[in-house]
Design an enzyme around this catalytic site. Structure first.
Site, PDB file in Angstrom:
ATOM      1  N   ARG A  23      21.758 -32.900  29.705  1.00 10.21           N
ATOM      2  CA  ARG A  23      22.879 -33.458  30.471  1.00 10.21           C
ATOM      3  C   ARG A  23      22.516 -34.816  31.078  1.00 10.21           C
ATOM      4  NH1 ARG A  23      26.518 -28.918  31.019  1.00 10.21           N
ATOM      5  NH2 ARG A  23      28.010 -30.408  31.780  1.00 10.21           N
ATOM      6  N   TYR A 147      33.295 -18.203  26.884  1.00  5.62           N
ATOM      7  CA  TYR A 147      34.383 -19.025  27.444  1.00  5.62           C
ATOM      8  C   TYR A 147      35.736 -18.595  26.889  1.00  5.62           C
ATOM      9  CZ  TYR A 147      30.985 -22.045  29.673  1.00  5.62           C
ATOM     10  OH  TYR A 147      29.987 -22.508  30.473  1.00  5.62           O
TER      11      TYR A 147
HETATM   12  O1  1CP Z   1      24.001 -35.956  28.205  1.00  5.10           O
HETATM   13  C1  1CP Z   1      24.556 -34.905  27.976  1.00  5.10           C
HETATM   14  O2  1CP Z   1      23.938 -33.854  27.734  1.00  5.10           O
HETATM   15  C2  1CP Z   1      26.036 -34.921  28.049  1.00  5.10           C
HETATM   16  C3  1CP Z   1      26.789 -34.205  27.012  1.00  5.10           C
HETATM   17  C4  1CP Z   1      27.146 -32.769  27.389  1.00  5.10           C
HETATM   18  C5  1CP Z   1      26.585 -31.603  26.868  1.00  5.10           C
HETATM   19  C6  1CP Z   1      25.377 -31.481  25.948  1.00  5.10           C
HETATM   20  C7  1CP Z   1      28.196 -32.379  28.260  1.00  5.10           C
HETATM   21  C8  1CP Z   1      29.045 -33.278  29.057  1.00  5.10           C
HETATM   22  N1  1CP Z   1      28.315 -31.007  28.195  1.00  5.10           N
HETATM   23  C9  1CP Z   1      27.332 -30.516  27.377  1.00  5.10           C
HETATM   24  C10 1CP Z   1      27.098 -29.127  26.991  1.00  5.10           C
HETATM   25  C11 1CP Z   1      27.777 -28.036  27.738  1.00  5.10           C
HETATM   26  N2  1CP Z   1      29.058 -27.971  28.202  1.00  5.10           N
HETATM   27  C12 1CP Z   1      27.169 -26.784  27.997  1.00  5.10           C
HETATM   28  C13 1CP Z   1      25.771 -26.401  27.539  1.00  5.10           C
HETATM   29  C14 1CP Z   1      24.715 -26.999  28.409  1.00  5.10           C
HETATM   30  C15 1CP Z   1      24.560 -26.422  29.787  1.00  5.10           C
HETATM   31  O3  1CP Z   1      24.335 -25.197  29.909  1.00  5.10           O
HETATM   32  O4  1CP Z   1      24.596 -27.205  30.725  1.00  5.10           O
HETATM   33  C16 1CP Z   1      28.106 -25.981  28.669  1.00  5.10           C
HETATM   34  C17 1CP Z   1      27.894 -24.559  29.160  1.00  5.10           C
HETATM   35  C18 1CP Z   1      29.310 -26.737  28.790  1.00  5.10           C
HETATM   36  C19 1CP Z   1      30.609 -26.284  29.386  1.00  5.10           C
HETATM   37  C20 1CP Z   1      31.053 -27.146  30.501  1.00  5.10           C
HETATM   38  N3  1CP Z   1      31.372 -28.468  30.375  1.00  5.10           N
HETATM   39  C21 1CP Z   1      31.224 -26.787  31.860  1.00  5.10           C
HETATM   40  C22 1CP Z   1      31.086 -25.403  32.445  1.00  5.10           C
HETATM   41  C23 1CP Z   1      29.683 -25.068  32.868  1.00  5.10           C
HETATM   42  C24 1CP Z   1      29.652 -23.658  33.455  1.00  5.10           C
HETATM   43  O5  1CP Z   1      28.886 -23.472  34.407  1.00  5.10           O
HETATM   44  O6  1CP Z   1      30.359 -22.758  32.965  1.00  5.10           O
HETATM   45  C25 1CP Z   1      31.618 -27.946  32.547  1.00  5.10           C
HETATM   46  C26 1CP Z   1      31.911 -28.081  34.012  1.00  5.10           C
HETATM   47  C27 1CP Z   1      31.690 -28.999  31.588  1.00  5.10           C
HETATM   48  C28 1CP Z   1      32.103 -30.399  31.849  1.00  5.10           C
HETATM   49  C29 1CP Z   1      31.163 -31.469  31.469  1.00  5.10           C
HETATM   50  N4  1CP Z   1      30.537 -31.570  30.241  1.00  5.10           N
HETATM   51  C30 1CP Z   1      29.803 -32.743  30.202  1.00  5.10           C
HETATM   52  C31 1CP Z   1      29.983 -33.401  31.455  1.00  5.10           C
HETATM   53  C32 1CP Z   1      29.383 -34.721  31.842  1.00  5.10           C
HETATM   54  C33 1CP Z   1      30.820 -32.605  32.241  1.00  5.10           C
HETATM   55  C34 1CP Z   1      31.354 -32.931  33.622  1.00  5.10           C
HETATM   56  C35 1CP Z   1      32.710 -33.460  33.436  1.00  5.10           C
HETATM   57  C36 1CP Z   1      33.161 -34.458  34.461  1.00  5.10           C
HETATM   58  O7  1CP Z   1      32.966 -35.675  34.271  1.00  5.10           O
HETATM   59  O8  1CP Z   1      33.789 -34.031  35.428  1.00  5.10           O
END
Ligand code: 1CP
Length: 339
Positions: A23, A147
């Site tokens: 991330r 999800y």
């Molecule tokens: O640099 C990077 O890694 C950014 C790209 C990236 C990746 C690899 C994002 C951007 N999301 C992910 C993967 C992702 N998304 C996962 C697997 C990794 C992990 O466990 O952290 C998961 C579970 C998600 C689902 C997701 N996306 C959630 C829910 C998390 C949960 O606790 O259930 C959320 C809140 C997101 C939003 C998200 N995805 C990425 C960003 C930067 C954001 C925040 C969005 C914003 O700008 O508000």
């Protein structure tokens, strides 16, 4: 081209230990917040030029050794036909959850180049810009399934486990469909130019080993086996996966991601001739500089017998981490590991 990351994935000698952070593009960076202030998260994910910009931000600011495509694991679920919304502060929402075979029948296995071509376009654009390798990714089927079944993030995963134990046929059918879609998606990413592929299994750790082996691992194995032909490193990260490590090693991945809950020295003994990726606690980035550097030095030392070590956090960087602290960590890894 800095190929230190790819060499470490293959277990080859490197001049120093490469580092990237899960991330690494995202909310902790003011530069990301600025881009994000003009668009919703889903709009951002669908605009290749903006995805390129935010993918590059941490590479330039922190000096990382690999880039990860900016996207989200849930983009593929939306392309499969599950309407997705993101609400600030609440995370992802799927209003139509999977409860029966008829719900599942509505989902499709999409052609990724046609439905989510913006991801492949982002990859092609990034490959023209980057001087470090580009990692593509998808969610592992189990994590994606949670999800779709829960309708969003969960703490207890009641609906998911209820389906596993009361309607295993439906659960396996859902996993099989997500697996087919994921294979096509990662195949398209590889063809577009991704130089490594990671499966994020963020929720695998809620499973007992026997259930992981029955309900989740076979699908991960099927995905990695379909991608072997590309000869690019395949990475499997099961969060909270210390108790699943013996099984994860059989996933077909070349690199095993480790969260911070396991001692890396113990993990390396189990992983054998595969590379490891990890595993400092993301909150350790808050330590005072000297302590952070000392801790990184100890971790590098503990991993010195690995068949390839890629330094990473044990999970995603926290959104309130000061970027300067992340930079201290990157510099420390490079300095303390150089031969
Ligand atoms: O640099 C990077 O890694 C950014 C790209 C990236 C990746 C690899 C994002 C951007 N999301 C992910 C993967 C992702 N998304 C996962 C697997 C990794 C992990 O466990 O952290 C998961 C579970 C998600 C689902 C997701 N996306 C959630 C829910 C998390 C949960 O606790 O259930 C959320 C809140 C997101 C939003 C998200 N995805 C990425 C960003 C930067 C954001 C925040 C969005 C914003 O700008 O508000």
């Amino acid at each position: 081209m800095n190929d230190t990351f790819l060499k470490a994935c293959r277990g080859e000698q490197t001049d120093y230990t490469p580092i990237w952070m899960m991330r690494q593009a995202g909310r902790y960076l003011p530069e990301y917040q600025k881009v994000r202030s003009n668009v919703t998260f889903l709009e951002l994910c669908k605009k290749p030029e903006l995805c390129v910009e935010v993918t590059l931000q941490p590479i330039d600011l922190l000096g990382l050794d690999a880039a990860i495509l900016f996207s989200d694991i849930l983009i593929l679920m939306e392309a499969m036909g599950a309407p997705l919304e993101f609400h600030d502060g609440k995370g992802p929402i799927f209003a139509e959850t999977i409860k029966c075979q008829a719900d599942l029948d509505k989902l499709i296995v999409p052609n990724p180049d046609e439905t989510i071509g913006f991801v492949m376009e982002t990859i092609r654009l990034l490959r023209n810009e980057l001087k470090v390798p580009l990692i593509g990714f998808a969610g592992a089927p189990f994590t994606c399934a949670t999800y779709l079944i829960e309708g969003g993030s969960s703490k207890v995963f009641w609906e998911t486990k209820k389906m596993m134990f009361t309607n295993p046929t439906l659960f396996h059918n859902l996993m099989a469909k997500i697996t087919d879609a994921t294979i096509l998606y990662l195949d398209a990413q590889a063809r577009a130019g991704a130089q490594a592929l990671q499966l994020f299994d963020s929720w695998a750790g809620i499973l007992a080993p026997v259930d992981f082996e029955t309900f989740a691992l076979p699908y991960v194995q099927k995905i990695f086996s379909a991608l072997q032909k590309y000869d690019i490193p395949l990475i499997y990260f099961a969060n909270n996966g210390a108790t699943l490590l013996d099984l994860s090693v059989t996933s077909g991945a070349d690199v095993i991601g480790l969260d911070w809950r396991i001692n890396i020295r113990d993990a390396i003994k189990k992983v054998g001739k595969k590379a490891v990726q990890g595993n400092i606690d993301p909150f350790a980035l808050l330590l005072p500089k000297d302590e952070l550097r000392a801790r990184i030095g100890r971790l590098l030392n503990a991993a010195k017998d690995a068949h390839g070590h890629i330094f990473n956090l044990g999970h995603g960087i926290h959104q309130f981490t000061p970027p300067d602290q992340a930079k201290i960590a990157v510099d420390a890894v490079h300095e303390l590991s150089s031969k």
